[in-house]
Design a protein around this motif. Structure first.
Motif, PDB file in Angstrom:
ATOM      1  N   SER A 236       8.665  26.349   2.422  1.00 22.07           N
ATOM      2  CA  SER A 236       7.349  26.347   1.772  1.00 22.07           C
ATOM      3  C   SER A 236       6.452  25.245   2.322  1.00 22.07           C
ATOM      4  CB  SER A 236       7.511  26.173   0.259  1.00 22.07           C
ATOM      5  OG  SER A 236       8.054  24.897  -0.041  1.00 22.07           O
ATOM      6  N   LEU A 237       7.058  24.147   2.738  1.00 19.75           N
ATOM      7  CA  LEU A 237       6.268  23.048   3.292  1.00 19.75           C
ATOM      8  C   LEU A 237       5.741  23.386   4.685  1.00 19.75           C
ATOM      9  CD1 LEU A 237       8.461  19.942   2.314  1.00 19.75           C
ATOM     10  CD2 LEU A 237       6.311  20.659   1.277  1.00 19.75           C
ATOM     11  N   ILE A 238       6.584  23.981   5.513  1.00 15.81           N
ATOM     12  CA  ILE A 238       6.165  24.242   6.886  1.00 15.81           C
ATOM     13  C   ILE A 238       5.372  25.534   7.019  1.00 15.81           C
ATOM     14  CG2 ILE A 238       8.082  22.926   7.860  1.00 15.81           C
ATOM     15  CD1 ILE A 238       9.553  25.471   8.388  1.00 15.81           C
ATOM     16  N   ASN A 239       5.415  26.385   5.992  1.00 15.43           N
ATOM     17  CA  ASN A 239       4.625  27.622   6.039  1.00 15.43           C
ATOM     18  C   ASN A 239       3.206  27.424   5.516  1.00 15.43           C
ATOM     19  OD1 ASN A 239       6.656  29.113   7.170  1.00 15.43           O
ATOM     20  ND2 ASN A 239       7.519  29.763   5.204  1.00 15.43           N
ATOM     21  N   ASP A 240       2.953  26.226   5.000  1.00 15.76           N
ATOM     22  CA  ASP A 240       1.605  25.898   4.555  1.00 15.76           C
ATOM     23  C   ASP A 240       0.627  25.952   5.728  1.00 15.76           C
ATOM     24  OD1 ASP A 240       1.274  25.569   1.954  1.00 15.76           O
ATOM     25  OD2 ASP A 240       1.369  23.388   1.903  1.00 15.76           O
ATOM     26  N   LYS A 241      -0.657  26.092   5.419  1.00 13.34           N
ATOM     27  CA  LYS A 241      -1.662  26.058   6.478  1.00 13.34           C
ATOM     28  C   LYS A 241      -1.687  24.678   7.149  1.00 13.34           C
ATOM     29  CE  LYS A 241      -4.756  29.490   4.414  1.00 13.34           C
ATOM     30  NZ  LYS A 241      -6.118  29.742   3.864  1.00 13.34           N
ATOM     31  N   GLU A 242      -1.478  23.645   6.361  1.00 13.23           N
ATOM     32  CA  GLU A 242      -1.493  22.282   6.890  1.00 13.23           C
ATOM     33  C   GLU A 242      -0.097  21.904   7.378  1.00 13.23           C
ATOM     34  OE1 GLU A 242      -2.958  18.615   8.028  1.00 13.23           O
ATOM     35  OE2 GLU A 242      -4.070  20.363   7.310  1.00 13.23           O
ATOM     36  N   LYS A 243       0.066  21.788   8.682  1.00 14.43           N
ATOM     37  CA  LYS A 243       1.369  21.443   9.239  1.00 14.43           C
ATOM     38  C   LYS A 243       1.706  19.985   8.923  1.00 14.43           C
ATOM     39  CE  LYS A 243       1.727  24.740  13.025  1.00 14.43           C
ATOM     40  NZ  LYS A 243       2.030  24.899  14.471  1.00 14.43           N
ATOM     41  N   PRO A 244       2.982  19.686   8.705  1.00  8.93           N
ATOM     42  CA  PRO A 244       3.357  18.313   8.338  1.00  8.93           C
ATOM     43  C   PRO A 244       3.549  17.409   9.562  1.00  8.93           C
ATOM     44  CG  PRO A 244       5.290  19.701   8.295  1.00  8.93           C
ATOM     45  CD  PRO A 244       4.124  20.606   8.632  1.00  8.93           C
ATOM     46  N   ILE A 245       3.490  16.113   9.303  1.00 11.10           N
ATOM     47  CA  ILE A 245       3.916  15.113  10.276  1.00 11.10           C
ATOM     48  C   ILE A 245       5.411  14.877  10.055  1.00 11.10           C
ATOM     49  CG2 ILE A 245       3.618  12.743  11.100  1.00 11.10           C
ATOM     50  CD1 ILE A 245       1.128  14.456  11.476  1.00 11.10           C
ATOM     51  N   LEU A 246       6.194  14.882  11.109  1.00  3.50           N
ATOM     52  CA  LEU A 246       7.614  14.572  10.994  1.00  3.50           C
ATOM     53  C   LEU A 246       7.827  13.077  11.195  1.00  3.50           C
ATOM     54  CD1 LEU A 246       9.453  17.383  12.971  1.00  3.50           C
ATOM     55  CD2 LEU A 246       9.015  17.226  10.535  1.00  3.50           C
ATOM     56  N   ILE A 247       8.707  12.497  10.392  1.00  2.09           N
ATOM     57  CA  ILE A 247       9.116  11.100  10.567  1.00  2.09           C
ATOM     58  C   ILE A 247      10.624  11.096  10.687  1.00  2.09           C
ATOM     59  CG2 ILE A 247       9.112   8.785   9.572  1.00  2.09           C
ATOM     60  CD1 ILE A 247       6.640   9.587   7.943  1.00  2.09           C
ATOM     61  N   ASN A 248      11.118  10.756  11.877  1.00  2.00           N
ATOM     62  CA  ASN A 248      12.557  10.793  12.137  1.00  2.00           C
ATOM     63  C   ASN A 248      13.109   9.388  12.144  1.00  2.00           C
ATOM     64  OD1 ASN A 248      15.148  11.469  12.924  1.00  2.00           O
ATOM     65  ND2 ASN A 248      14.632  11.454  15.100  1.00  2.00           N
ATOM     66  N   SER A 249      14.078   9.120  11.273  1.00  2.00           N
ATOM     67  CA  SER A 249      14.570   7.757  11.112  1.00  2.00           C
ATOM     68  C   SER A 249      15.761   7.417  11.977  1.00  2.00           C
ATOM     69  CB  SER A 249      14.948   7.508   9.648  1.00  2.00           C
ATOM     70  OG  SER A 249      16.077   8.281   9.294  1.00  2.00           O
ATOM     71  N   SER A 250      16.187   8.308  12.873  1.00  2.00           N
ATOM     72  CA  SER A 250      17.261   8.020  13.819  1.00  2.00           C
ATOM     73  C   SER A 250      18.627   8.035  13.151  1.00  2.00           C
ATOM     74  CB  SER A 250      17.048   6.668  14.492  1.00  2.00           C
ATOM     75  OG  SER A 250      18.253   6.140  14.989  1.00  2.00           O
TER      76      SER A 250
ATOM     77  N   HIS B 195       8.678   8.622  15.566  1.00  3.99           N
ATOM     78  CA  HIS B 195      10.123   8.381  15.684  1.00  3.99           C
ATOM     79  C   HIS B 195      10.384   7.085  16.434  1.00  3.99           C
ATOM     80  CE1 HIS B 195      10.681   9.856  19.958  1.00  3.99           C
ATOM     81  NE2 HIS B 195       9.515  10.410  19.671  1.00  3.99           N
ATOM     82  N   HIS B 196      11.663   6.803  16.661  1.00  2.72           N
ATOM     83  CA  HIS B 196      12.088   5.513  17.183  1.00  2.72           C
ATOM     84  C   HIS B 196      12.113   5.448  18.698  1.00  2.72           C
ATOM     85  CE1 HIS B 196      15.536   8.074  17.395  1.00  2.72           C
ATOM     86  NE2 HIS B 196      16.193   7.196  18.100  1.00  2.72           N
ATOM     87  N   GLY B 197      12.058   6.573  19.397  1.00  2.22           N
ATOM     88  CA  GLY B 197      12.056   6.579  20.850  1.00  2.22           C
ATOM     89  C   GLY B 197      13.372   6.933  21.490  1.00  2.22           C
ATOM     90  N   GLY B 198      14.358   7.364  20.696  1.00  3.63           N
ATOM     91  CA  GLY B 198      15.622   7.806  21.270  1.00  3.63           C
ATOM     92  C   GLY B 198      15.408   8.993  22.199  1.00  3.63           C
TER      93      GLY B 198
END
Length: 961
Positions: free
Chosen positions: A223-237, A300-303
């Motif tokens: 439901s979050l990714i099917n929204d018109k507004e795409k999300p920002i991903l934050i990857n914590s490694s 993200h962290h750059g891995g």
């Protein structure tokens, strides 16, 4: 079909690519096992791979904890490898031995491959070594050091397995059948920086990413990714080392302020705020391969794993980079135009918000992302790896080191053919037909270049651990460790952030028609040449580091006081130079060099510059003068300068120093020397003071100057030659005798700086490479003066031979407890300078220049005696002293006593020390009776002025300052 064993330790980025490759090999009918942590058992079995665990769940938890807390500094990393890798070789070997198929197995491992290297040799299995990013390729010098630190443990394991104990770094590093790089060549920082891994050929096949089209996604995520507004991903490694509250707070706040929906994915919920803002969601695990295609951008962290997956998804990236390979990867991403990166000092929500807004709104970034994603579709790295493994399995005759053209930089450098047996690598020259076939595969031009580069290689320089080499530089800010000497100043600054004791400065009077524009260009070029002049200092994960900025735009400030009369000008000059010279530096903000020009008239100027001691020393100041001379002539008169290119910079020395210097037996020898030399010292010894010592050390100071004529210098030099010591040792002996006479203490400890420029490549650097030596001499009253001189010589020579042990390590091994009111180990310092010709000659072509002395207002120690040797005029001296301890009258007494001592040394070097004390005190009292005290005070000032110059304007300014 064959048996393929993948062996790796680490986190998701280290394990999941191998599982993806293994799935493909199963389709070819191979038997495939993954040897890794217990944590990945379920993922491996879902992929239908055989699973061999190297640890238990509890051990894996300890692995993650130690990876976060210990493995990112050299000492911690060695501990980490011993505890979590080498300790598991034997039990892992037993498991692999029960699984492999003799003659039909290939072992595929991540570098450096400690487990797989030993298993491969013991079971006679061909090995493929895999590198995950360009930055994972270590230089030869680093490989040797890295291996030597673990050599004893490796040999011990080899003995338990019945392998030959004689083993070298070269056999370990070069024993793989093939070496594969899991990145495409276009990902490297610059095309000219092709990988040189010291005679191993890296086959770069491309990124191995998740290509799954269908994933099991929870409904709430859909439901979050099917929204018109795409999300920002934050990857914590996968590892918490580089991910802390700053990472989350800045990322979350930036998304909140921008009104951007965000999804956080990762294990480390403990670092996040207790309550997330509206529109920010957290999940412990989600399939990133699918999720990235549905997002707007990723923080993200750059891995390398996350970076590669985002590239394949065409996703703009904002990297909050810190540690190991992360900044390197981030710089590669920026070069590709797919995003931006921020270093830890910039981890605040405003910087993150501004960068994030740019990458999600930039059409250029989006086009670059799509272009790179399209390029990646053309790569088939897994197919390439499968073909490599198949070629090894199908080979009728396996050799552990195949015929290769090894390359250096971007071109082929040496042509060799090697063979391998159980005990040795050796040259093999009995199969010319194979070499002929190999040569035919390469162009005439490349072979000519190979031979040319081979002839240029100097065998005398290969394999020397003492060689300081230039480290790779990436686009943007480069991060390096501190030298041990910089680290000393860094911690002093931490203790006393606004201390002025470490400010260094110089000022010169200039007479003539000065070309101000040429002078400004001169300093710009010097700052461009020397990285140290565009370096700032900070911390990453509590460790001090230096940030080398790519450029600094320098503008020369000019203060015009032409309208004032001479008296007012002198007062204003005094005010300006005193203010500028004692303005604190903030090490986190550059530049740490300041330059100022004061205009007195059309034909009279004063040039002043100041620096923090952390970036420059006395030697470096002479380098600066020399470069000003050369470059001003270039810009003002178009004369070609004679400055050579700087092959290394201060950060390269820092890497070398921390990698090779003071290691093993050499370090043990130096520690043994200093422990024995300084055992039982009185480290609080000082000359008798006029005031009570403050509870906390202060740096308030002043100075008194004096002059010894050329006749005295000549006699001292003659005496030194007769006794068999240097002029430095003679003057130091006199200073120690001065301390003895005034304290009646026999055990005299005085500090003295020594230059660390023991390599030719360091001679032309503007930087601080000084270490402090602790010079101890025990004086007996029955000694004669020349006995003391010989004792000082013996002490100095021993100290010079062991000078590379950093000062802070000396008091560390002595378990010396620093007291707030005292400087560590010594309270008095002696410095001997040679006045370099650059300080006397006219260093600005067509102009006359004169050095101006700016009176000191600080003192690092109780008392410091500086002696300046001038062959032409004599000896200059300067006593710097702490005004919270000593009055000016007392210092003048010491000056006069020192002069008396030198005269006695010259006249009667065989005088006993007991007789010397009586003689000096008698002479001093006789002068007091004759009323010579006031005259001597005037002499000190008059001698300096008369010896310097009789120029009117310069005299007035000099006298005031």
């Amino acid at each position: 079909m064959g048996c393929i064993i993948f062996e790796t330790c680490g986190t998701d980025g280290d394990v999941l690519p191998f599982i993806r490759i293994g799935r493909k090999l199963l389709n070819y009918g191979h038997r495939v096992a993954i040897v890794t942590h217990s944590y990945y058992e379920s993922i491996a079995k879902e992929s239908k791979l055989d699973f061999i665990s190297v640890d238990t769940p509890a051990e894996y938890a300890q692995f993650i904890n130690d990876n976060a807390s210990t493995s990112q500094n050299p000492q911690g990393h060695i501990f980490f490898l011993k505890r979590h890798v080498l300790s598991r070789v034997l039990r892992t070997y037993d498991k692999i031995k029960n699984y492999y198929v003799p003659g039909q197995t290939v072992i595929f491992s991540k570098s450096p491959g400690f487990i797989s290297t030993i298993v491969s040799e013991k079971l006679d299995i061909p090995r493929v070594m895999c590198f995950f990013a360009p930055s994972f390729i270590m230089s030869k010098e680093f490989v040797i050091t890295f291996y030597n630190l673990l050599k004893d443990d490796i040999i011990s394991i080899r003995k338990e397995l019945g392998l030959h104990s004689e083993y070298s770094w070269e056999k370990w590093w070069k024993s793989a059948e093939r070496n594969i790089g899991l990145w495409p060549d276009w990902f490297e920082a610059e095309k000219s920086d092709s990988i040189n891994s010291d005679s191993i050929y890296i086959e770069r096949v491309g990124f191995v990413v998740d290509s799954s089209e269908f994933c099991d996604i929870p409904d709430d995520v859909k439901s979050l990714i099917n929204d018109k507004e795409k999300p920002i991903l934050i990857n914590s490694s996968s590892s918490s080392l580089f991910i802390n509250s700053d990472f989350f707070e800045s990322s979350i706040k930036a998304c909140e302020v921008l009104g951007q929906k965000a999804i956080i994915v990762g294990r480390h919920k403990e670092f996040m705020p207790a309550n997330l803002p509206k529109g920010i969601y957290y999940f412990s695990h989600l399939p990133f391969g699918y999720l990235m295609t549905e997002a707007k951008a990723i923080i993200h962290h750059g891995g390398i794993g996350t970076s590669a997956q985002a590239l394949a998804s065409g996703l703009p990236q904002l990297v909050l980079a810190g540690g190991v390979d992360r900044p390197d990867n981030a710089m590669c991403l920026k070069r590709l135009g797919v995003g931006e990166y921020l270093l830890p000092p910039q981890w605040n929500y405003k910087c993150v918000m501004e960068s994030l807004q740019r990458i999600i709104t930039s059409k250029t970034v989006k086009e670059a992302c799509l272009s790179v994603a399209e390029k990646m579709k053309k790569d088939n790295p897994i197919a390439s790896i499968c073909n490599i493994i198949d070629s090894i399995l199908n080979s009728k005759e396996r050799k552990m080191n195949k015929d290769k053209l090894y390359y250096e930089g971007n071109e082929f450098a040496t042509l060799k053919k090697c063979d391998y047996d159980e005990n040795n690598f050796h040259e093999k020259n009995d199969n010319e037909n194979d070499i002929d076939k190999l040569i035919k595969n390469y162009s005439k031009e490349k072979l000519e270049l190979a031979l040319l580069l081979l002839t240029k290689s100097s065998p005398t320089t290969l394999g020397k651990e003492s060689l300081i080499v230039k480290q790779p530089r990436k686009e943007g800010i480069n991060i390096f460790p501190l030298t041990y000497y910089q680290e000393r100043f860094w911690f002093l600054n931490k203790i006393e952030p606004n201390s002025l004791a470490l400010n260094t400065f110089s000022a010169y009077m200039i007479y003539g028609n000065l070309n101000v524009e040429a002078l400004e260009k001169t300093f710009n070029e010097i700052i461009n040449r020397h990285e140290n002049l565009r370096t700032t200092f900070g911390e990453i994960d509590g460790k001090p580091v230096q940030f080398v900025l790519p450029t600094i735009e320098f503008r020369l400030p000019v203060i015009d006081i032409q309208g004032d009369d001479r008296n007012n000008q002198n007062l204003e000059v005094e005010r300006i130079l005193s203010t500028k010279s004692y303005e604190p530096f903030d090490l986190s903000k550059g530049p740490l060099i300041r330059v100022l020009l004061i205009k007195l008239s059309e034909d009279e100027h004063i040039i002043w510059w100041g620096m923090h001691h952390i970036i420059n020393d006395g030697w470096g100041s002479t380098v600066l003068i020399r470069e000003i001379k050369e470059l001003y002539s270039w810009f003002a008169y178009n004369k070609k300068h004679n400055l050579s290119e700087l092959n290394v910079q201060c950060p390269d020395f820092a890497v070398w120093q921390r990698t090779y210097s003071n290691k093993g037996e050499k370090k043990d020898r130096m520690i043994k020397y200093w422990k024995k030399q300084l055992e039982g010292c009185n480290f609080k010894l000082s000359l008798p003071s006029d005031y009570t010592r403050p509870l906390v050390r202060t740096y308030n100071g002043s100075e008194e100057l004096f002059y010894l004529p050329k006749s005295i210098r000549t006699k001292l030099k003659t005496l030194s030659n007769e006794v068999g010591v240097s002029l430095f040792m003679t003057l130091l002996s006199a200073f120690k005798l001065l301390v003895y006479i005034n304290t009646n203490e026999h055990d005299i400890v005085i500090g003295s700086p020594v230059s660390g420029r023991n390599s030719e490549v360091l001679e032309n650097l503007i930087c601080d490479l000084t270490n402090m030596l602790v010079l101890r001499t025990v004086i007996d009253e029955n000694d004669r003066i020349y006995d003391v001189m010989h004792k000082v010589k013996e002490t100095a020579l021993g100290a010079f031979q062991n000078q590379e042990l950093p000062f802070q390590e000396i008091y560390s091994v002595l378990h010396y407890e620093i007291e707030p009111g005292y400087s560590p180990l010594f309270q008095m310092m002696f410095v001997f300078h040679e006045i370099f010709p650059q300080e006397k000659e006219q260093f600005l072509e067509g102009l006359n220049t004169r050095y101006l002395n700016i009176k000191k207002k600080v003192s690092q120690f109780d008392i410091s005696l500086n002696m300046f040797d001038d062959n032409e005029e004599g000896l200059y001296g300067k006593f710097e002293y702490n005004t919270d301890l000593f009055s000016r009258e007392t210092i003048l007494k010491f000056v006069n006593q020192f002069k008396e001592l030198l005269e006695v040394l010259i006249e009667n070097p065989d005088l006993k020390i007991s007789e010397l004390c009586v003689k000096i005190n008698d002479n001093y009292h006789q002068k007091l009776i004759k009323g010579e005290k006031e005259e001597n005070v005037l002499d000190i000032e008059k001698d300096i002025v008369d010896a310097d110059s009789d120029n009117g304007a310069g005299y007035q300014i000099y006298k005031i300052l």
